[in-house]
Design an enzyme around this catalytic site. Structure first.
Site, PDB file in Angstrom:
ATOM      1  N   GLY A   1       0.836  -1.211   0.000  1.00 21.84           N
ATOM      2  CA  GLY A   1       0.000   0.000   0.000  1.00 21.84           C
ATOM      3  C   GLY A   1       0.860   1.245   0.000  1.00 21.84           C
ATOM      4  O   GLY A   1       0.593   2.202  -0.732  1.00 21.84           O
TER       5      GLY A   1
ATOM      6  N   CYS B   1     -15.795  11.746  17.703  1.00 22.04           N
ATOM      7  CA  CYS B   1     -16.980  10.893  17.587  1.00 22.04           C
ATOM      8  C   CYS B   1     -17.390  10.369  18.967  1.00 22.04           C
ATOM      9  O   CYS B   1     -17.928  11.141  19.763  1.00 22.04           O
ATOM     10  CB  CYS B   1     -16.719   9.779  16.592  1.00 22.04           C
ATOM     11  N   LEU B   2     -17.102   9.113  19.311  1.00 27.15           N
ATOM     12  CA  LEU B   2     -17.426   8.629  20.652  1.00 27.15           C
ATOM     13  C   LEU B   2     -16.753   9.514  21.701  1.00 27.15           C
ATOM     14  O   LEU B   2     -17.302   9.742  22.779  1.00 27.15           O
ATOM     15  CB  LEU B   2     -16.980   7.165  20.804  1.00 27.15           C
ATOM     16  N   GLY B   3     -15.591  10.043  21.380  1.00 23.20           N
ATOM     17  CA  GLY B   3     -14.852  10.919  22.296  1.00 23.20           C
ATOM     18  C   GLY B   3     -15.592  12.219  22.559  1.00 23.20           C
ATOM     19  O   GLY B   3     -15.482  12.807  23.641  1.00 23.20           O
TER      20      GLY B   3
ATOM     21  N   HIS C   1     -14.918  12.594  11.868  1.00 19.03           N
ATOM     22  CA  HIS C   1     -13.539  12.091  11.941  1.00 19.03           C
ATOM     23  C   HIS C   1     -12.583  12.985  11.152  1.00 19.03           C
ATOM     24  O   HIS C   1     -12.285  12.701   9.997  1.00 19.03           O
ATOM     25  CB  HIS C   1     -13.491  10.656  11.406  1.00 19.03           C
TER      26      HIS C   1
ATOM     27  N   GLU D   1      -9.488  13.238  11.357  1.00 15.37           N
ATOM     28  CA  GLU D   1      -8.215  12.576  11.042  1.00 15.37           C
ATOM     29  C   GLU D   1      -8.184  12.013   9.627  1.00 15.37           C
ATOM     30  O   GLU D   1      -7.118  11.852   9.039  1.00 15.37           O
ATOM     31  CB  GLU D   1      -7.924  11.462  12.068  1.00 15.37           C
TER      32      GLU D   1
HETATM   33  N1  GLN Z   1     -20.471   4.308  18.714  1.00 18.06           N
HETATM   34  C1  GLN Z   1     -20.747   5.673  18.457  1.00 18.06           C
HETATM   35  C2  GLN Z   1     -21.877   5.839  17.441  1.00 18.06           C
HETATM   36  O1  GLN Z   1     -22.179   4.943  16.719  1.00 18.06           O
HETATM   37  C3  GLN Z   1     -19.522   6.409  17.994  1.00 18.06           C
HETATM   38  C4  GLN Z   1     -18.981   5.919  16.695  1.00 18.06           C
HETATM   39  C5  GLN Z   1     -17.585   6.399  16.411  1.00 18.06           C
HETATM   40  O2  GLN Z   1     -16.894   6.809  17.327  1.00 18.06           O
HETATM   41  N2  GLN Z   1     -17.154   6.314  15.179  1.00 18.06           N
HETATM   42  O3  GLN Z   1     -22.454   6.903  17.372  1.00 18.06           O
END
Ligand code: GLN
Length: 547
Positions: A18, A380-382, A519, A521
Site C-alpha cells: 500500500g 466521535c465517541l470521544g 472524523h 483525522e
Molecule cells: N459508537 C458511536 C456511534 O455509533 C460512535 C462511533 C464512532 O466513534 N465512530 O455513534
C-alpha cells in the site's frame, strides 16, 4: 484513457504494498501526471465496515460514504486525491453484485462462472473513471497464490490484453530475506513468487524488493536474469525511518523512472519533489516534543487508529514539534484514578469507538481534561463521552448516557443524552433506519456539512464557518439538552445545516477542549495538516508541564 499499473505482492504479506503504491502515486504527481489509486481485496466480506479493528485495522471512510480498507487512507495522505466508493472492492462485493444480477435474470439464463462473469465484474470495476486521470494504480490485496485472489489476478491479466498494447504494466513486491549466518540476501523466494505470477500469465515489468540491506549488484543481476525483468527495474525498498520518506526513497531507487520506462514515456518529465522535501524537513528538524495520551479501546493494534496517529504526526509537523503518542486502555480508569496516568501529558485525545466497554474510563479522561484545563480532542465517541461527562457532572443529569449502551445491554439504564438517530437529511433526501437494520452500512456515513458559530473557537481554528467532514456513527447528541449544557459552559459551536444534529461542542473558559462528531483525522495530510490537529498540537505545545 488512463494507463494502468497493477501492483501485486508475493513471498509474505505486510511488505508495504500500500505504501509503495501510494508513494508511486505521489511520484507520478510530482512529474505532473494525475493519478487515482484503487484497492482490490480478495476477502469475502462485502466491505470492511463490519470487520473488527483488531482484525483489520481502521475502517477508512470516503466522502461518498464507503467503508474501505485503511490503505485508501495511505493513498489519500500521499496524493491528496479524495478516494471514492469506486476505489475499493472486495471479492464479497464482486460476488454479491454477480449474484444480484443472476437473480435479476441479467445473464439471460447462462451458467454463471468465475470466467467470464466474475472476472468481467472485476474488469468493469477497474475501468470506472478511466478517462479522468493519466494513471490508475490498482493494488491487489494479499499475495500471489492465495486462493481468493485468483479471480483478481485473472481479471488484471485479461484487462491488460483488452487494452491497447503498452497501456498496462505490472509491478510486483517481494521480500529478499537476509541470512545472517552467511551474510547474504536470498533471491530464491522472489524467483518463486515471480514464477507463480508467470504461471497465471502475468510477467512483472517492475520488481520492488523489500530488504533490510542494500541489494548488491550481483544479486540485482541475478534477480533480473531469473525473473525476466530489466536490471534497472529491480527496485530496492529499504526500511525507512518514517513512511513519509517513501516518495523520496523510492525516487532515489528509481521507481518512478522504471515505471515511466516500462510505459515507454520518454523523455520523462522532471519531478518536482519540493512538497516531500518540506515534509521530511519538518519531520527531521522538529524541536522539542509534546506527549499526547490517547485513551481508547483498541490500543493493542496500532493500525486500529491509523489515521489518528498520522494526523497527530501532521499536527506536529505543522508546529515543527515531535508528537509522542501513548495509548492508554480506557478500562484502566474504571478501576484506578486517571490522574497519575494523565498528569504529565500535554494533551488528551479520546478517539472513536463502538460499544460500552471502556466508556466510563473515557468519561473520566474527559473530566480530567476539563477540570485540569488540559487540551482535549474528542472524536466521535470521544465527543459523546465529553457531553455525557458535562451532563452528569455539571448539568444535573447523573444518569446521562448513550442509548448505544442500553441497546447493547438490552435494558434501559441511562438518560439518553446521546440517542439513536433513525432519520436524517442527506443532500436532498431523508435517510431512514431502524434499530433492527443490518449492522453493515447502516450508519451516518461520509461527508456532511456543518455550520460553525462565528466567533467560536472552532470557527477560528478552521478559519471558516462552513466545513465538510466525514462521519461514521449511529448515535447523536440530543439537542433537547443543548440549553442546559450551554448554561454549564459546553457550547454547541457546530451544527448540521438543519440545526438538528450537533457536530461540534467546545468548553468555554478552557484553553482547548473540542469534541467533534466526525472524523477529522481522515482528511489530514502531511503536506496539509488538518486545522484541528494542527491547533490541538499548538495548544499542547503551550501547556506548561502539569506537574
Ligand atoms: N459508537 C458511536 C456511534 O455509533 C460512535 C462511533 C464512532 O466513534 N465512530 O455513534
Amino acid at each position: 484513457m488512463a494507463r494502468y499499473v497493477f501492483i501485486t505482492g508475493g513471498v509474505v504479506s505486510s511488505l508495504g504494498k500500500g505504501l509503495a503504491s501510494a508513494a508511486l502515486g505521489a511520484l507520478l504527481q510530482a512529474r505532473g501526471f494525475s493519478v487515482r489509486l484503487r484497492k482490490l481485496d480478495p476477502y469475502l466480506n462485502v466491505d470492511p465496515g463490519t470487520m473488527s479493528p483488531f482484525e483489520h485495522g481502521e475502517v477508512f471512510v470516503t466522502d461518498d460514504g464507503a467503508e474501505t480498507d485503511l490503505d485508501l487512507g495511505h493513498y489519500e495522505r500521499f496524493t491528496g486525491v479524495a478516494a471514492r466508493k469506486t476505489d475499493s472492492v472486495s471479492s464479497g462485493r464482486i460476488y454479491s453484485n454477480v449474484l444480484e444480477k443472476e437473480r435479476r435474470g441479467d445473464y439471460l439464463g447462462k451458467t454463471i462462472q468465475v470466467i467470464p462473469h466474475v472476472t468481467n465484474e472485476i474488469k468493469d470495476f477497474l475501468a470506472v473513471g478511466d478517462d479522468e486521470v493519466d494513471f490508475m494504480l490498482c493494488e491487489i490485496g494479499g499475495t500471489v497464490g492465495d486462493i481468493e485472489g485468483l479471480p483478481f489476478f485473472e481479471a488484471i491479466r485479461q484487462f491488460s490484453q483488452d487494452r491497447p498494447r503498452g497501456e498496462c504494466i505490472f509491478m510486483h513486491l517481494t521480500l529478499l530475506p537476509y541470512i545472517t549466518a552467511s551474510g547474504e540476501l536470498k533471491t530464491k523466494p522472489t524467483q518463486h513468487s515471480v514464477k507463480e505470477l508467470r504461471a497465471i500469465g502475468i510477467a512483472p515489468d517492475v520488481l520492488v524488493c523489500r530488504s533490510e540491506h542494500p541489494i548488491p549488484e550481483k544479486e540485482r543481476e541475478k534477480i533480473a536474469l531469473f525473473c525476466n525483468v530489466r536490471k534497472d527495474a529491480v527496485i530496492a525498498a529499504p526500511d525507512l525511518s518514517s513512511i513519509y520518506e517513501a516518495p523520496l526513497a523510492y525516487h532515489r531507487e528509481g521507481l518512478d523512472q522504471a515505471v515511466l520506462d516500462a510505459f515507454g514515456i520518454s523523455p520523462a518529465p522532471r519531478p518536482n519533489l519540493a512538497r516531500w522535501d518540506d515534509v521530511m524537513d519538518r519531520l527531521n528538524n522538529a524541536e522539542g516534543e509534546v506527549r499526547v495520551a490517547i485513551v481508547g479501546k483498541y490500543t493493542q493494534l496500532e493500525d486500529a487508529y491509523k489515521s489518528i496517529a498520522e494526523a497527530l504526526t501532521h499536527g506536529g509537523m505543522a508546529n515543527r514539534v515531535r508528537v509522542r503518542s501513548e495509548w492508554i486502555d480506557a478500562e484502566i480508569f474504571e478501576r484506578e484514578d486517571p490522574a497519575p496516568y494523565l498528569e504529565g501529558f500535554h494533551a488528551i485525545l479520546v478517539p472513536g469507538g463502538f460499544g460500552e466497554r471502556g466508556t466510563e474510563g473515557k468519561i473520566k479522561a474527559a473530566k480530567f481534561a476539563r477540570e485540569r484545563k488540559v487540551p482535549y480532542l474528542g472524536i466521535c465517541l470521544g465527543m459523546q463521552m465529553a457531553v455525557i461527562e458535562t451532563a452528569r457532572d455539571l448539568a444535573g443529569l447523573p444518569d446521562a448516557g448513550s442509548e448505544e449502551f442500553d441497546h447493547e445491554a438490552g435494558k434501559k439504564r441511562f438518560t439518553p443524552v446521546v440517542y439513536h438517530l433513525k432519520e436524517w437529511v442527506q443532500g436532498n433526501y431523508t435517510v431512514q433506519r431502524k434499530v433492527s437494520d443490518d449492522k453493515g452500512g447502516t450508519m451516518r456515513l461520509g461527508a456532511y456539512t456543518a455550520q460553525l458559530t462565528p466567533g467560536s473557537k472552532v470557527a477560528e481554528v478552521y478559519g471558516a464557518t462552513t466545513i465538510e467532514e466525514r462521519h461514521r456513527h449511529r448515535y447523536e447528541v440530543d439537542i433537547k439538552y443543548r440549553d442546559k449544557l450551554e448554561q454549564c459552559g459546553l457550547i454547541f459551536s457546530g451544527m448540521s445545516p438543519d440545526g438538528r444534529l450537533p457536530e461540534i461542542v467546545e468548553v468555554k473558559d478552557h484553553p482547548w477542549f473540542i469534541g467533534v462528531q466526525f472524523h477529522p483525522e481522515l482528511k489530514s495530510k502531511p503536506f496539509a495538516p488538518h486545522p484541528l490537529f494542527a491547533d490541538f498540537i499548538r495548544a499542547a505545545k503551550e501547556v506548561e508541564r502539569l506537574v
